[in-house]
Design a protein around this motif. Structure first.
Motif: not given
Lengths: 978, 143
Positions: A765, A768-769, A771-773, A777, A780, B14, B17, B53, B82, B84-86, B104-107, B109, B112
């Motif tokens: 977790h 991933r957090t 990494l998501q940003s 971004f 994007l 996040t 984003l 989340d 959405f 991060a628990r995968a 699941t994160k990361p994804a 945009h 999404i």
């Protein structure tokens, strides 16, 4: 990274595209790229056999491969090298699939030469690197499993882990000895045992070597390598079972001997004489029924005829422990009084002193003896008749006694011969003539004669002798004694012997009479049965034929002693001796012997009882008892028995060891003494259920519960109990086993398992957090959806910040790994600690602004130069301040102080958040620990753990003070000269 | 009519984003940094969709899901988790608690946005087929 040359392998069949990308990369101002480009996948794969590029760029459509196939083959060849695929503008969905198949990223041809190319490459390389580290770490995390494996491996219980299809995934060494098979052989096999979750059950295992094992099995659900699995734990109780069986057999044998013995066997309480157990013979003989007797005393029942007997017996047994052949009189239920012969011994049954006695009813024998005992009435009359005769047998003197005895006056007798005045009845033809001849020849004759007179027949002992003087015969003198009374007695005896002959013959005891020469004159059927000689064979033979040679001297002495003491006519003795049968075999005999005078002869009669059975019973009883006691007492396992009222009657050494009570304290107390109040109700039910079965059968039950020791502590135990029905109710015997260790191992296992999976899930977790940003971004911006440059700048800053955060996380994981493996080190160098603190705090300025949190800093300007690992110290400060921000509400404030106090640097961070509950404080600095519930803020649970390790490595200490609702202060102190 | 989407997300980056990407496509976006505030905003703003989340301070995502589904007013609000628990088990819980979909994160945009469009279209179709469903927001309107 920018200083290093980045090696790129490009697989692209279009020369134009290849040239374009190659030029773009080689002209890059951001980094040095060296590009090797090939045209086909084959060439690419060959290149990969000899080189390790930093990144691969590949077209999906190649002359020798197409689409996902290209990706799969590259990833298979070089799984660790990041791959960026090139795809056509119209084929983005294929590109996305390629990314799913293992490519790090994709580039659309035509866009490939734009500035995103390098960024994409950097990003792919970095991401692959991060992923590699995460994977590496995951592998290291599996090291935690080693702990679990150790526990499994070392456990003496057989442990199996099976999946939900009952396939065996793991078996520990103990399994081998239980199943008799190599553990490797068992893996992947299906476990066919019935699994009942939550309950301990007893199972039978048949091993390949035919040996049968019994085990107690319990199952718990666990996670095994992230999959739900079942832990099957089996405890080998084969030995216990065998012991239980032996015990039962021993008891059964005991009880068989006890119940079926022809002798009366009794078990009584030594102290108060209560009858605890009596066998069938007792009830048969006394006429009492079981419920009238058990639990009561003989004296209560009025069975003692003479209370003095009772006292004597009690005193004798208390003094000697063992007594034999004490005779006493006992009143039967019918009122009849019988004579019993008592032999008894004090034994210890279940810690209580009992009297085990064998009683023989000797009433018949006594009667018989009494009959035989001839009361020798006083025959010796001083009044004898005296008759004097001359040589011609003419009566010259006739005394008064003669007148009285024969009813003939002297005047009528004088001058006549005896035969003229009385008739002497001949027992046989010519007796009188023979008597006369004898008299004339020897001058003396003594005979018993029957005189027939007017008064009737009189038996006389007649002694006649010559009166001589100086060789001259002057006449004859006869003395007469009336022996009628004796004769009548003899006659009566004869009749009585006739009457009792039947009794003698039907007696199971041998009745043997011998004359003074020890020749056998009576040999009954009992004797035939015992010794094998028929009456015909035995009569007239010496008695010694049934005495083995080595005992003959003793037997003769005994016999002589008896003969000499003939004065005590009828006195009898009881002796034990070994006799020999016709076939040479030995037979133990209880001999009761007495003598009597019969006429002139002395007759010795023995009643011989074959006591083989009794001896055997006694022996068996003793053996059984000893074995039983030894089994119970020496067992390390806790063995207890309960009487029908649920009171302890057996409490062995193991019980004392486990529960702390000794026998004396606990016997007679209720079973509930050892159960805590909360289980008493259930236990009572369980025990009652045990007692339900039909008479004779036994029920075994195994259950788990808790017991309370004498010192009040609780112990988890397995109880294996069985009930045996007796006449008075069920006796419960139980083996209790301490399962603390098993319970602890199970709990530890579950805990490690849970911590491990939570940790993995948290790490995932946390990674991933950010990494998501970063991904989000980046994509994007790449997609061109952020035309505004200010916004672009904002997003890039976020990416930068999150990448940094990701870096910290990975560092934490690596620190953790180092700590686990013992490779954690600090590198001290002189540093101005004030600068270190200020630098660290600067990092939080923007975050604090964002959350609208005010910092109050009181950093003493006089902080000295200290020998510390600057990077590590910074890490600690960042961790503490970061936590404070994390747990502060927007608009809050944080106080940060640093001073020297007592030769120490003391650094504190105070937040005004929710505070930490007392019970959680002690776990704060443990690894993986994270706040839970409404105070949860995420995180790996490593920060404070690592901080503590760092501070302690510097010789310092770290602590927290907290108040619910007020906030927390985290502090550390470092020695200035440390 | 612009669809209103509530983003409940404690990670500010996040959240930012999602806000940006969705607004860019013409959605009206509101955000909440924790469960409690999220629930308040659902009640006051009645969004068409909630992006949730799971690991939130205070009330977590599953719990929010459950609460939304048990209130008649919000029973049919589209929910996208959405997280991060995968693990598969996490997804199962989410769906069981009433979420319409799970990402699941990361994804990216784009992923999404695709999920959001799909869910809204489905809800739209189910709720009222008469309404013009063609209002897919594909116009390049910024914020």
């Amino acid at each position: 990274m920018n200083n290093k040359k980045i090696k790129v392998l490009m697989i692209e069949d279009s020369i134009d595209d290849a040239t374009l990308i190659k030029r773009r990369l080689e002209n890059s101002t951001k980094s040095h790229f060296s590009v090797a480009d090939v045209r086909t996948l084959d060439e690419g794969l060959q290149y990969l056999s000899h080189h390790v590029p930093d990144i691969i760029i590949s077209d999906l459509g190649l002359p020798d491969s197409h689409g996902l196939d290209t990706v799969n083959r590259i990833v298979k060849k070089a799984p660790d090298i990041p791959l960026v695929v090139l795809s056509g503008f119209d084929d983005e969905s294929l590109a996305i699939k390629a990314v799913q198949a293992g490519a790090q990223d994709y580039l659309i041809k035509g866009q490939a030469e734009n500035p995103q190319l390098e960024r994409s490459l950097f990003y792919s390389i970095e991401r692959a690197r991060l992923q590699g580290q995460v994977e590496k770490h995951s592998r290291e995390i599996t090291g935690f499993q080693k702990n679990m494996h150790q526990i499994l491996e070392k456990n003496t219980d057989a442990l199996l882990v099976i999946d939900n299809k009952n396939r065996i995934l793991y078996a520990n060494p103990a399994v081998q000895s239980l199943f008799g098979r190599a553990r490797e052989e068992l893996i992947n096999e299906e476990l066919t045992l019935p699994l009942a979750s939550g309950k301990t059950v007893e199972i039978e295992i048949e091993r390949p070597d035919q040996e049968k094992k019994t085990a107690e099995m319990s199952v718990v659900n666990i996670d095994w390598e992230s999959q739900p699995a079942i832990l099957v734990s089996m405890h080998d109780i084969t030995r216990h079972k065998k012991m239980e069986k032996d015990l039962k057999e021993s008891e059964e044998r005991f009880s068989k001997v006890f119940q079926h013995s022809p002798e009366v066997i009794l078990i009584t309480d030594l102290t108060d004489g209560t009858i605890l157990e009596a066998n069938d013979s007792f009830f048969r003989l006394t006429g009492y029924s079981r419920h009238e007797v058990i639990g009561r005393r003989f004296s209560d029942l009025g069975m003692w005829v003479d209370l003095q007997d009772m006292e004597n017996l009690n005193r004798a047994i208390k003094e000697n422990r063992i007594i034999s052949n004490l005779e006493y009189k006992f009143r039967m239920k019918s009122g009849e009084i019988r004579t019993w012969l008592f032999s008894g011994e004090i034994i210890n049954i279940g810690g209580e002193l009992r009297v085990l006695s064998v009683n023989i009813d000797i009433t018949e024998r006594k009667k018989m003896e009494d009959r035989f005992r001839f009361s020798d009435v006083a025959l010796k009359s001083i009044h004898e008749g005296i008759i004097a005769m001359d040589n011609d047998f003419k009566i010259t003197y006739w005394n008064e006694m003669c007148e009285q005895m024969l009813g003939i006056k002297a005047a009528d007798a004088m001058g006549k011969e005896i035969s003229d005045i009385v008739t002497i009845v001949e027992s046989y033809e010519g007796q009188n003539r023979k008597h006369l001849e004898l008299l004339l020849e020897k001058g003396f004759c003594r005979e018993e004669q029957l005189y027939r007179t007017s008064r009737g027949d009189i038996w006389m002992d007649a002694q006649c002798q010559t009166i001589e003087y100086s060789g001259k015969r002057y006449g004859w003198l006869t003395l007469l004694s009336d022996i009628s009374a004796r004769k009548q007695a003899e006659e009566a005896l004869k009749q009585s012997e006739e009457r009792y002959r039947e009794l003698i013959n039907t007696s199971p005891d041998a009745i043997i009479s011998v004359d003074s020469e020890m020749k056998i004159i009576i040999w009954n059927s009992g004797a035939e049965k015992i010794f094998g000689y028929t009456e015909k064979e035995a009569l007239g033979q010496p008695f010694l034929m049934i005495i083995p040679e080595e005992s003959r001297v003793k037997a003769v002495d005994l016999f002589n002693g008896l003969s000499k003491s003939v004065v005590r006519v009828g006195a009898d003795q009881i002796t034990y001796l070994m006799c020999v049968r016709k076939n040479g075999s030995r037979v133990p005999i209880e001999l009761s012997i007495f003598t009597r005078k019969a006429g002139n002869a002395i007759i010795t009669t023995g009643i011989l009882r074959d006591i083989t059975l009794r001896k055997e019973s006694e022996e068996a009883l003793k053996r059984s008892e000893e074995k039983y006691r030894e089994l119970i007492n020496t067992s390390n396992d806790t063995i207890i028995s309960l009487d029908p009222q649920m009171r302890f009657i057996v409490w062995n050494y193991g019980a004392e060891k486990l529960l702390g009570y000794n026998e004396e304290e606990i016997l007679g107390k209720s079973i509930m003494t050892i159960f805590p109040p909360e289980v008493q109700k259930d236990m009572a039910k369980e025990l009652i259920r045990l007692k339900q079965p039909a008479a004779g059968s036994t029920v075994n039950n195994v259950f788990e519960t808790t017991v309370i020791k004498k010192d009040g502590s609780a112990v988890p135990v397995d109880v294996s109990a069985s009930a045996r029905k007796t006449g008075e109710g069920s006796i419960i015997t139980a083996i209790i086993r301490d399962i603390t260790l098993r319970k602890e191992a199970e709990a530890k296992l579950r805990q490690i398992d849970q911590m491990k999976s939570e940790f993995l899930s948290n790490v995932s977790h946390e990674l991933r957090t950010p990494l998501q940003s970063i991904c989000g971004f980046t994509r994007l911006i790449l997609s061109g959806e952020v035309p505004d440059t200010t916004t672009q700048q904002e997003f890039l800053e976020i990416i930068d910040q999150e990448a940094l955060h990701l870096g910290h996380l990975i560092n934490s994981l690596l620190d953790m790994t180092r700590l686990e493996s013992g490779h954690f080190q600090i590198y001290r160098q002189p540093a101005a600690i004030r600068n270190t603190i200020n630098d660290s705090l600067k990092m939080f300025q923007s975050l604090a602004r964002q959350k609208n949190i005010e910092f109050h800093e009181e950093i003493s300007p006089e902080l000295p130069v200290m020998h510390v690992d600057v990077e590590r110290m910074r890490q600690v400060i960042i961790n503490l301040v970061g936590n404070a921000i994390k747990y502060s509400e927007p608009g809050g404030s944080i106080n940060i102080t640093a001073n020297t106090i007592d030769n120490e640097l003391v650094f504190s961070v105070t937040d005004h958040g929710a505070g930490i509950r007392e019970e959680n404080i002690k776990h704060l600095f443990e690894r993986f620990y994270r706040a839970e519930g409404d105070t949860a803020r995420g995180g790996t649970g490593l920060g404070l753990f690592i901080s503590r390790q760092i501070i302690e490595a510097h010789g310092g200490r770290i602590w927290v003070e907290s108040k619910i609702g007020k906030g927390s202060t985290f502090s550390f102190a470092l020695p200035l000269n440390g | 009519m612009d669809k209103k989407i509530l983003v409940i997300e404690d990670d500010p980056s996040t959240s930012r984003l999602l806000e940006y990407a969705l607004r860019y496509r013409g959605y009206k976006v509101i955000a909440a940094p924790n469960g409690l505030e999220g629930i308040k905003k659902i009640q006051s703003e009645a969004p068409d969709m909630v992006i949730l989340d799971v690991m939130l301070p205070g009330v977590n995502g599953y719990e929010i899901c459950r609460r939304l589904r048990s209130e008649p007013a919000t029973a049919s609000t589209a929910i996208l988790i959405f997280s991060a628990r995968a693990q598969e088990s996490d997804k199962d819980i989410g769906i069981r608690m009433g979420a319409d979909d799970y990402l699941t994160k990361p994804a990216a945009h784009t992923e999404i946005v695709a999920k959001v469009e799909k869910l809204l279209a489905k809800k739209n179709g189910a709720a009222s087929r008469s309404e013009t469903t063609n209002e897919k927001v594909s116009n390049n309107k910024n914020q």
